[in-house]
Design a protein around this motif. Sequence first.
Motif, short mmCIF file in Angstrom:
data_model
loop_
_atom_site.label_atom_id
_atom_site.label_comp_id
_atom_site.label_asym_id
_atom_site.label_seq_id
_atom_site.Cartn_x
_atom_site.Cartn_y
_atom_site.Cartn_z
N SER A 75 -4.16 4.27 -1.76
CA SER A 75 -5.60 4.38 -2.00
C SER A 75 -5.87 5.54 -2.94
O SER A 75 -5.08 6.49 -3.02
N MET A 76 -6.98 5.49 -3.63
CA MET A 76 -7.33 6.53 -4.59
C MET A 76 -7.43 7.89 -3.91
O MET A 76 -7.02 8.90 -4.47
N HIS A 77 -7.92 7.91 -2.69
CA HIS A 77 -8.05 9.16 -1.94
C HIS A 77 -6.68 9.81 -1.73
O HIS A 77 -6.53 11.02 -1.92
N ILE A 78 -5.69 9.03 -1.41
CA ILE A 78 -4.33 9.56 -1.20
C ILE A 78 -3.70 9.94 -2.53
O ILE A 78 -3.05 10.98 -2.64
N LEU A 79 -3.90 9.14 -3.55
CA LEU A 79 -3.31 9.43 -4.86
C LEU A 79 -3.82 10.75 -5.44
O LEU A 79 -3.07 11.47 -6.11
N GLU A 80 -5.07 11.08 -5.18
CA GLU A 80 -5.62 12.33 -5.69
C GLU A 80 -4.94 13.55 -5.07
O GLU A 80 -4.85 14.59 -5.70
N SER A 81 -4.46 13.42 -3.85
CA SER A 81 -3.83 14.56 -3.17
C SER A 81 -2.32 14.57 -3.33
O SER A 81 -1.66 15.49 -2.84
N CYS A 82 -1.76 13.59 -4.00
CA CYS A 82 -0.29 13.48 -4.15
C CYS A 82 0.21 14.30 -5.33
O CYS A 82 -0.48 14.47 -6.33
N ASP A 83 1.46 14.75 -5.19
CA ASP A 83 2.18 15.34 -6.31
C ASP A 83 2.84 14.18 -7.04
O ASP A 83 3.83 13.63 -6.56
N ARG A 84 2.29 13.79 -8.19
CA ARG A 84 2.77 12.58 -8.86
C ARG A 84 3.57 12.87 -10.11
O ARG A 84 3.67 12.03 -11.00
N ARG A 85 4.17 14.04 -10.19
CA ARG A 85 5.05 14.31 -11.33
C ARG A 85 6.21 13.33 -11.28
O ARG A 85 6.82 13.13 -10.24
N ASP A 86 6.52 12.73 -12.40
CA ASP A 86 7.65 11.81 -12.51
C ASP A 86 7.47 10.53 -11.68
O ASP A 86 8.44 9.85 -11.38
N ILE A 87 6.22 10.24 -11.29
CA ILE A 87 5.94 9.04 -10.50
C ILE A 87 4.76 8.31 -11.14
O ILE A 87 3.74 8.91 -11.45
N VAL A 88 4.90 7.00 -11.32
CA VAL A 88 3.80 6.17 -11.81
C VAL A 88 3.03 5.69 -10.58
O VAL A 88 3.62 5.42 -9.54
N SER A 89 1.71 5.61 -10.68
CA SER A 89 0.93 5.22 -9.50
C SER A 89 -0.13 4.18 -9.86
O SER A 89 -0.60 4.12 -11.00
#
Length: 182
Positions: free
Chosen positions: A79-93
Motif C-alpha cells: 500500500s502507498m502508506h507502507i511504501l512511503e515509510s520503506c527504505d526503497r534503495r535498490d528496490i522497485v515498488s
Amino acid sequence: MVNIIVVFPKLEDAKNIRNLLARNGYSVIGVCCTGAQVLQITDNLEDGIVICGYRFNDMMYADLRESLASSFQMLLVASMHILESCDRRDIVSLPLPLRIGDLANTLEMMAAGMYRRRRRQKSQPKERSEAEKKVILDAKKLLMERNHMSEEEAHRYMQKCSMDSGNNMVETAKMIFALMKY
C-alpha cells in the motif's frame, strides 16, 4: 527469459499474481510464502526478479533484499502508506491496488535492464589468472627464442593461431609448448 519468483505471506495472493503474470506471457518459476523458500530457489539461479509484499511469514522485505545476491532485483508491492515509510534503495515498488498494465510495464523495464547487464557482462573480457598469464608469456618467449620473433610478432602469431583454431590464448599457448617440445 527472466526468472520470476513471487512471494507473499498468503499463498493464495502469490498464486493470483502468478496466474496474472502467466496470462500476460510471463513464466513464474516459484511461488512462496516465506523468505527462506525464496532464498532456496535463488541458490540455483544466477539472476532474476522477486515480486514480493512487505512482510512474509519469516522475515521482512528488507531482510530478504539483504540476503539476495546483487544480481537479483526486487519488486515490492504494498500500500502507498507502507511504501512511503520503506527504505526503497535498490528496490522497485508498485502501490496497491495493483494495475495489470503497471505490473507488466514495470516487469518489462526490469527485464530489459537485466538483459542489458547480462550482455555487458558477456562482452567484457575475462580476467586471466596469474598462471594463465605466465603460460602465455612463456609461449611468447619460446616463439621469440626459436623463431627469432619480437614480442609483438609472437603475440600476433598466437592471436592468429587462437582465432584460426577457435581456441582461447591459453589453449593456444599450451599447444605451442606441445608442438615445440620435439
